[in-house]
Design an enzyme around this catalytic site. Sequence first.
Site, PDB file in Angstrom:
ATOM      1  N   LEU A   6     -37.168  48.395 -21.111  1.00 33.97           N
ATOM      2  CA  LEU A   6     -37.825  47.830 -22.291  1.00 33.97           C
ATOM      3  C   LEU A   6     -37.879  46.311 -22.140  1.00 33.97           C
ATOM      4  CD1 LEU A   6     -36.207  49.969 -25.137  1.00 33.97           C
ATOM      5  CD2 LEU A   6     -38.229  50.448 -23.751  1.00 33.97           C
ATOM      6  N   ALA A   8     -40.631  44.303 -23.741  1.00 34.67           N
ATOM      7  CA  ALA A   8     -41.833  43.898 -24.477  1.00 34.67           C
ATOM      8  C   ALA A   8     -41.588  42.746 -25.441  1.00 34.67           C
ATOM      9  CB  ALA A   8     -42.403  45.090 -25.241  1.00 34.67           C
ATOM     10  N   GLY A   9     -40.318  42.497 -25.797  1.00 35.02           N
ATOM     11  CA  GLY A   9     -40.065  41.508 -26.847  1.00 35.02           C
ATOM     12  C   GLY A   9     -40.110  40.087 -26.326  1.00 35.02           C
ATOM     13  N   GLN A  79     -46.916  47.581 -24.881  1.00 34.20           N
ATOM     14  CA  GLN A  79     -46.634  47.805 -26.306  1.00 34.20           C
ATOM     15  C   GLN A  79     -47.164  46.553 -26.996  1.00 34.20           C
ATOM     16  OE1 GLN A  79     -42.635  47.288 -27.578  1.00 34.20           O
ATOM     17  NE2 GLN A  79     -42.840  48.527 -29.410  1.00 34.20           N
ATOM     18  N   THR A  85     -37.551  49.580 -30.957  1.00 30.87           N
ATOM     19  CA  THR A  85     -37.221  50.191 -29.674  1.00 30.87           C
ATOM     20  C   THR A  85     -37.739  51.623 -29.561  1.00 30.87           C
ATOM     21  OG1 THR A  85     -35.075  50.529 -30.699  1.00 30.87           O
ATOM     22  CG2 THR A  85     -35.228  48.795 -29.049  1.00 30.87           C
ATOM     23  N   ASN A 162     -22.601  49.940 -28.290  1.00 26.14           N
ATOM     24  CA  ASN A 162     -23.751  50.552 -27.628  1.00 26.14           C
ATOM     25  C   ASN A 162     -24.343  49.534 -26.650  1.00 26.14           C
ATOM     26  OD1 ASN A 162     -26.186  51.610 -26.904  1.00 26.14           O
ATOM     27  ND2 ASN A 162     -26.878  52.034 -29.005  1.00 26.14           N
ATOM     28  N   HIS A 311     -32.483  10.071 -11.394  1.00 20.58           N
ATOM     29  CA  HIS A 311     -31.568   8.936 -11.175  1.00 20.58           C
ATOM     30  C   HIS A 311     -30.569   8.815 -12.315  1.00 20.58           C
ATOM     31  CE1 HIS A 311     -35.719   7.599  -9.888  1.00 20.58           C
ATOM     32  NE2 HIS A 311     -35.948   7.880 -11.135  1.00 20.58           N
TER      33      HIS A 311
END
Lengths: 399, 579, 384
Positions: A6, A8-9, A79, A85, A162, A311
């Site tokens: 995943l 897509a975000g 997506q 999700t 998780n 520099h």
Amino acid sequence: MQCVVLAAGEGKRMRPLTAKRPKVMLPLANQPMMEHLVAAAREAGITDFVFVVGYGEREIRRHFGDGSRYGISISYTPQRHQQGTADALNAAREDISGPFILMNGDMIVHSEDIRAICEKKAPCMGVFTTDHPQDYGVVVVEGGIVTALEEKSKKPKSRLINAGIYLFDPGIFEYVDDVIPSPRGELELTDALAGYIGQKKMTAYQLSYWLDVGEPWDMLNANAALLARIDGENKGTVEENVTLNGPVSIGEGTVLKSGTYIEGPCCIGRDCRIGPHAYIRGATSIGNNCHIGHCSEIKNSIIMEKSRIPHFNYIGDSIIGSDCNFGAGTKIANLRHDHGTIKVAGKDSRRVKFGAIVGDNVQFGINCSINVGAVIGSNAKFAPGSYIEGQIGENSFIR
Amino acid sequence: MCGIVGYIGRRKAAPIVIEGLKKLEYRGYDSFGIATQGKKIGICKHEGKISENSGSALNLKGTTGIGHTRWATHGVPNDVNAHPHTDCTNRIAVVHNGIIENYAELKRQLISKGHTFRSETDTEVIAHLIEEQYKGDLLSAVSDAVPYLKGSFAILAISSEENRIVAVRYASPLVLGIGDNELFAASDMTPVLEHTERAVFLEDGDIADLSREKVTIYHGKEVVERPMELIDWSIEDTKKGGFPHYMLKEIYEQPQAFYNSVRACTKETLPAIIGKPSSVTLVACGSSYNAGLIFKYLLEESCGIPARLEYASEFKYFPPPVSGLVIGITQSGETADTISALKQAKTHNCRTLAITNVLGSSVSRISDATVYMRAGPEISVAATKSFTAQLAVLMQLINCLCEDRAGDFLLHGHRAIEEVLLKDLTAAVALCRKAASIFYVGRGPFYPVSLEGALKMKEISYIHAEGYAAGELKHGPFALLTPETPVVAICMPDDTYGVMISNIKEMMARGAPVIVLGPEGDKELIDIADIFIPLPKSHKFLQVLTSLVVLQLLAYHTAVALGRDVDKPRNLAKSVTVE
Amino acid sequence: MQAVILAAGEGMRVRPLTRSRPKALIPVANRPIIGYVIDALIENGIRDIIVVTGYRKEQVTRFLNQLDVPVTVVVQDKQLGTAHALRCAEPKIKGDFLLLPGDNYIDPGSIAKIRDTRNAMLLKEHPNPSNFGVVLLHEGYVTEILEKPLESPSFMVSTGIFSLTPSFFDYIRGNDITDAITNMIGNGEKIQGIIADDWQDAIYPWDLLKMNTRLLPYVKPGKDGMVSRNAIITGSVRIGKGSTIGPGTVITGPVIIGNDCEIGAHCSIMPNTSIGARVKIEPFCLIGNALVMDDCSIGSHSRVVDAVIGEGSVLSNHVTTCTSASLMEIGGSVVRPAFGAILGDEVRAGSFTTFKNCIVGNNATIEDGNRVISSGIPDDALVI
């Protein structure tokens, strides 16, 4: 085995670094975050990938192509509206033909763990033990079976969280169909798991290692962790009187000029000009085509491609976007006098040492002073001698 | 002039095609239809708007489909004339945007060969022509059929025997969207952006063969490569969001649209090709023409640069000389007449500038430079916020051409619009809704304002309305004045004020009720007018703006009082894509 | 869970600021009040929001359309009362719901306290209870509500925020919510009183300054635009995109400055000030404890303190607001508030005008010359 990533975000919390690239394309040890993940999965024997892409998809497509460069095959699924999700997984539905691994694109895991999960029976969830369970979705596991999921809460029921890596079979899609928008208005994958958890079907696999990149300063930890695993390899030119301590990786075409002192682990990209007399300290990644010049010191930082720190500069514990230019003498502070933890854009980074987050194409005049925790938007410009603190927006001009 | 969409890929085609057609409704909405490929061609077509009734079309099976939303050119809008059209055997289905000029002759020939026609459209000949050439290969059948066609056309064709779409482009726009194991074709990018940012723009004479995996483009007999472009996309929200009509929503969005356009168009951002023109020629249609006329008045008065304004559809009938800068104004960027007028201007070596609201639209592809008004998407067929945004751009252009004559007050111009949005027009609406005809009069730049006011009124309320230069009314139209024909007069304090008051009195003497838009606090106008609508005193540019917004509101509320379909008035389309 | 926000009433006591918008749409710390109410609901995961509009409904709807979340809009054609407004939303109500006024600030924590309790109302102590519904409690349950009593037996007032079930509609007989609650209690139903953490109402226009002071600390600091290196900016200050801050300007937070403003050289912007978008402030001005709305222009050497300046107002040079207190009558009540000036929209003040504790109507014009305005000026007036 297929693997759905995943990606897509945008990763809004990583702003302003995501102005030109999605979160998963942010570099760690000079490779996009997601490339480390894909490499780990490849090592675990997975060759068939589905990338769910959206924000900044052209960057991902340009970098990974069809995957042949990595010996894998990649198919892309756009997506276009980020609706959570579960919706992202659903976008990949047509490409799935059997059991598959699902991973968030913005974390670091080891290939041994991926391999172990692949050998489980679906559904299985990767979990990890952490000291900050209040920052994550918490998992309650009894006898290897996931019995409950808990939203982020101040008093979590367990230290297991998780990890965002799963083994599923296509049966998951039946549950995905039933997901309704959550209170934050998204279709959450965790809601689709309720069925499995209710039937006590979802097993848990304890990961041996896991790092996620939720906030910009997490990039520094992840970068250091990845650099700790490099061996160091010199493909560039090293002049006389250059000292290299510890593992240092130097890309093709890069020149290390005399008097430069590098303490590994460090990784320097292609076609950089380093020194003379540059001092680069541990856990620093410098992208391609950068210039780190005379009497500049860099420590524990990520410098993206084409930035110039030419520099008398000091940069510590900071993340610098691409195409930035630091005027002579411009420095970033990275420690409070009271040694307190540093707040970045109102959030506590829990770090005593943290410098600044600088977006892309930021131009500093000479002798600018940047205070700890500053967040500077892309294309900002600063007159010589500016004192910079707090949040500075995109395209701002301090003159 | 219509919108077409095609899809070939791994997903069910019908919902994708239907959603795409809804985005193309601005090109026409009197009927629609889709066809999907399978052992038999499945067809569903209806009279009416797709956004209101797409129900049964969704059930069509198949992963390859084409669709069409129509604005009738040949044949009345009904189920039979709706696209797609098929051949005699129902093996081939086509959708078409454009006009086949030699269709009558082709139809005669095809009938003599035994073909049976079902519709009155020009498009059906394409289906029968392809049938005539079809020997199991749709691509070669289409290639063989195209040389017979004269006119402008973008065509999508499918056959029940092959899983492919053949697309043809000639003088009507057609863009391909490149997805992952799926391909799209559409009249413009809007239906495609939902699915992919990768686009290939076809050129005149291209024939494209679309399969799930790849597209091959032929020009003549040659295989050609057309570059793939990445289109920046942000799908802007176009929900009605609590407003009863899009038009009302867009009227209330005008302050923001005006401000955005003023900010976006400054000395620094204007294209360098504008330079210091010795003369300016404007080409436009409909509302954009009225905006052009306002510009002509204000430019000539403010800067003394001569300006010429032509209907884009008439421009090609004027012989040269055309010189200097040619500006084409089109909200959608797809107006066929404006595009062809600009192309013609280029053949005379003129610099061309497009003013449009749609990024990447056709007009921006053919002009030397483009200025985008930042009005945001406009859904209602009657132009409101795009008109004020056009004015913002044109007024800023005047500012830049003549050294900030209007000053920075345009930056606060949106305040003046906010003020008139508070106006209560109940009495004026009560008068107008009963009227058989309404006359709008004004002088100077308020003459085109009255043209635009009348246009809005007839577009959406279906009341006959005409705008006149106030002095012209006496030369004929006076005969039509009765107590049933209200007159809307714009009378602002400048050198036309005195003569406007005389004009108003003359009209009242003929018994016509008069609604006057005038400066607030004006004692004389309050006395003589039947209904007086006071406008804030301000710079002339802003007076033009405020009087215009009042006329928009008057048209809107009158149309609502009469129960009209404000957003999709009968017989119209938002943008006119045929000449 | 649904929420019904009432935003149909004008809020007449806040005139002249309600000419172009209802009270719920008045910007405080550069955000309309109703925006904070919606934020608090979203933060509590309540996304099914119904807003009842009426007065200037198009302006309200336009604002709601700009939000990230879709909001259902219903229209109350005539503003007959709060219960009537709720009735207008009845066809859209599917179950239990929260009822909130759109023109009061409420913090998310308070919503969390009432969200999971049915038949409850949020209460808060207020020093001037007579302007509100005063609530009498017994063991945590409401026994009586007294609507704007002359002499109040308690400081506990109703915030107008309720957690209700659809059966509440059975008790609505008149047009007022308080009556319906009284009917409910009379019928033996129990209504729990829950104390809110932070709730702010602006009864009168000068109360907006207090509300502004309370809400500014919630604004995230940050600098956009062009800021002079020689400007001295301390405390929590938010500067919007495209705004220019000239050299020598001192800004002391909490302050918010909107987009595209031009704050001239050598100005002082003191704490508790909100400046809208596209505001121009010429050099040598002092602005403090003030709410300056969009598109205003303030001439050089002006002093604007303890003041609300309506949209599009133009103050020439040397305009002063002078804080004092005097008696005034608003909506039938006599009050003695201390403030500098309340200016409606599009007010034009000539140079050297002094506003002393006065309310100036919309579109009023005060011509040049050392004028001291110390009493109310009606809408559209011309002071010569």
